[in-house]
Design a protein around this motif. Structure first.
Motif, short mmCIF file in Angstrom:
data_model
loop_
_atom_site.label_atom_id
_atom_site.label_comp_id
_atom_site.label_asym_id
_atom_site.label_seq_id
_atom_site.Cartn_x
_atom_site.Cartn_y
_atom_site.Cartn_z
N VAL A 101 14.32 -0.54 -1.52
CA VAL A 101 13.25 -0.15 -1.22
C VAL A 101 12.36 -1.13 -0.67
CG1 VAL A 101 13.56 2.05 -2.25
CG2 VAL A 101 12.30 0.44 -3.43
N GLU A 102 11.21 -0.87 -0.01
CA GLU A 102 10.16 -1.56 0.58
C GLU A 102 8.66 -0.99 0.10
OE1 GLU A 102 11.03 -4.10 4.05
OE2 GLU A 102 11.48 -1.89 4.77
N SER A 103 7.82 -1.86 -0.13
CA SER A 103 6.53 -1.54 -0.50
C SER A 103 6.33 -0.36 -1.49
CB SER A 103 5.69 -1.34 0.71
OG SER A 103 5.90 -2.27 1.71
N LEU A 104 7.14 -0.28 -2.49
CA LEU A 104 6.92 0.59 -3.43
C LEU A 104 5.46 0.58 -4.24
CD1 LEU A 104 8.27 2.97 -5.22
CD2 LEU A 104 9.00 1.24 -6.92
N PHE A 105 5.12 -0.55 -4.66
CA PHE A 105 3.81 -0.52 -5.16
C PHE A 105 2.78 -1.08 -4.25
CE2 PHE A 105 6.83 -0.81 -8.92
CZ PHE A 105 6.28 0.53 -9.62
N LYS A 106 2.82 -0.72 -2.86
CA LYS A 106 1.97 -1.01 -2.12
C LYS A 106 0.41 -0.42 -2.58
CE LYS A 106 0.85 -1.41 2.90
NZ LYS A 106 1.48 -1.01 4.20
N VAL A 129 18.25 -0.83 -8.67
CA VAL A 129 17.20 -0.79 -7.78
C VAL A 129 16.40 -2.02 -7.40
CG1 VAL A 129 14.99 0.36 -7.29
CG2 VAL A 129 16.81 1.69 -8.41
N PHE A 130 16.34 -2.33 -5.85
CA PHE A 130 15.72 -3.64 -5.71
C PHE A 130 14.52 -3.10 -4.78
CE2 PHE A 130 20.34 -4.54 -6.13
CZ PHE A 130 20.17 -5.75 -6.63
N VAL A 131 13.30 -3.79 -5.22
CA VAL A 131 12.11 -3.61 -4.71
C VAL A 131 11.44 -4.63 -4.13
CG1 VAL A 131 9.92 -2.38 -5.02
CG2 VAL A 131 11.65 -1.56 -6.33
N SER A 145 5.25 -7.54 -10.15
CA SER A 145 6.42 -7.87 -10.75
C SER A 145 6.44 -7.17 -12.10
CB SER A 145 6.28 -9.37 -10.82
OG SER A 145 6.62 -9.99 -9.53
N SER A 146 5.41 -7.19 -12.82
CA SER A 146 5.40 -6.51 -14.08
C SER A 146 5.70 -5.10 -13.93
CB SER A 146 4.00 -6.91 -14.66
OG SER A 146 3.46 -8.15 -14.98
N LYS A 147 5.23 -4.28 -13.13
CA LYS A 147 5.48 -2.90 -12.79
C LYS A 147 7.00 -2.73 -12.62
CE LYS A 147 0.94 -1.76 -10.99
NZ LYS A 147 0.02 -0.90 -9.94
N ASN A 148 7.41 -3.54 -11.84
CA ASN A 148 8.75 -3.48 -11.57
C ASN A 148 9.74 -3.77 -12.87
OD1 ASN A 148 9.46 -2.91 -8.69
ND2 ASN A 148 8.15 -4.43 -8.39
N SER A 155 13.09 -7.34 -8.49
CA SER A 155 11.80 -7.39 -7.93
C SER A 155 11.52 -8.66 -6.77
CB SER A 155 10.32 -7.29 -8.70
OG SER A 155 9.16 -7.52 -8.02
N PHE A 156 10.94 -8.44 -5.75
CA PHE A 156 10.54 -9.70 -4.76
C PHE A 156 9.41 -9.26 -4.20
CE2 PHE A 156 10.63 -11.51 -0.77
CZ PHE A 156 10.67 -12.92 -1.08
#
Length: 331
Positions: A101-106, A129-131, A145-148, A155-156
């Motif tokens: 997924v992209e921009s989950l925590f935007k 899951v890759f974010v 990164s901490s949220k992921n 996380s990336f």
């Protein structure tokens, strides 16, 4: 990779495909705001995309049973009839190895974050899951990164200077010396598919070798030059000595004018499966992905994209623009 995320979710209950446990999902998938005709078109097209991914996976795993398939976005395809209340779609879930997924925590999309996060919290028990998060302010990357990490996602994080996946960040989330033998071992990854900052293939490979990312996601080609199996194997070891996975980017929802398969006479509408302009990306056209001509480009023969990826020694493929089904009506 275009940050086109379907934020169309409502309250539902779901039941996983592999056991009888049930989970509550609030604000998950819903098309109440659409007409019944449009809903039917999307449902039909979604089924075609799901089958497309399943067929890609089947072909790739016949070549290499351990080959990884990771679709990016289109989370709702994991569920029967696109509805979490109907449980997981077992064939689709069995054909994929992870979810991207992209921009989950935007920072400016709290509602969208909460909606998708509820689905991902269920899916993560079954698929990695890759974010890939985008933050305009680089200082927020460690927070993201901490949220992921808390959620158990790989996380990336990237900032505005890396919007197009053009840089190798010096910060590696959850950096480690572990040998990465399976997808579930991955804690972080490098998403690098734009090579404008690199003068040569050698320079690119040397820069990648000098990192400790658990998984490397790159393009099959350095501009128009395909990577060899020896080159791909050379980056399967982290700088600290740990082994890692290397997967290839693959756009299955839109045709790209700079690819080996593109013919000079092609244009929007010709061939007929070049269906719709991709807003914001002049070199891409949404395709009727269910058409046989497009599928032959992607898989099923020695000149197909998947065959080139497997021959080059990649551990898997990261399928982009899976959500194309939402932007096209099935004919």
């Amino acid at each position: 990779m275009k940050n086109l995320v379907l934020a169309i979710f409502t309250s539902l209950v779901t039941q996983p495909f592999c056991n009888s446990d049930s989970f509550v999902l609030c604000n998950t998938y819903n098309f109440n705001h659409l007409t019944s005709k449009t809903n039917l078109n999307i449902d039909t097209s979604a089924k075609k995309m799901r089958n497309f991914v399943i067929e890609i996976s089947k072909y790739a795993k016949e070549i290499n049973p351990d080959f990884l398939i990771i679709p990016q976005n289109g989370i709702e395809l994991c569920f029967n009839e696109l509805e979490p209340s109907n449980g997981f779609h077992s064939n689709y879930m069995n054909s994929i190895d992870g979810i991207g997924v992209e921009s989950l925590f935007k920072h400016d999309s709290t509602e969208t974050t909460n909606n998708r996060l509820k689905s991902l919290r269920i899916l993560k028990d079954y698929k990695k899951v890759f974010v890939s998060d985008y933050q305009q302010k680089g200082l927020l990357t460690r927070t993201v990164s901490s949220k992921n990490k808390k959620e158990g996602f790989a996380s990336f994080p990237r900032d505005k200077e890396n919007y197009d996946y053009i840089k190798i960040p010096t910060f590696v989330s959850q950096e480690n010396k572990n040998d990465i033998l399976t997808i579930n071992d991955v804690k972080n990854y490098l998403y690098l598919i734009n090579y404008s900052n690199f003068e040569s293939k050698k320079q690119l490979l040397e820069n990648i070798k000098n990192t400790n990312y658990d998984l490397i996601l790159i393009d099959l080609f350095f501009f128009k030059e395909q990577f060899t199996k020896e080159e791909i194997n050379s980056i399967k070891v982290k700088k600290n000595g740990g082994s890692r996975l290397v997967i290839s980017y693959l756009n299955i929802g839109s045709a790209e004018k700079f690819r080996y398969y593109w013919k000079s006479k092609w244009k929007l509408g010709s061939p007929g499966w070049l269906e719709k302009k991709y807003e914001g990306y002049d070199d891409e056209i949404w395709v009727k992905f269910w058409r046989r001509s497009w599928r032959k480009i992607i898989y099923g023969n020695n000149n197909s994209y998947i065959k080139k990826i497997t021959d080059a020694g990649f551990d898997g493929a990261y399928l982009d623009n899976v959500e194309a089904y939402y932007f096209l009506k099935f004919d």
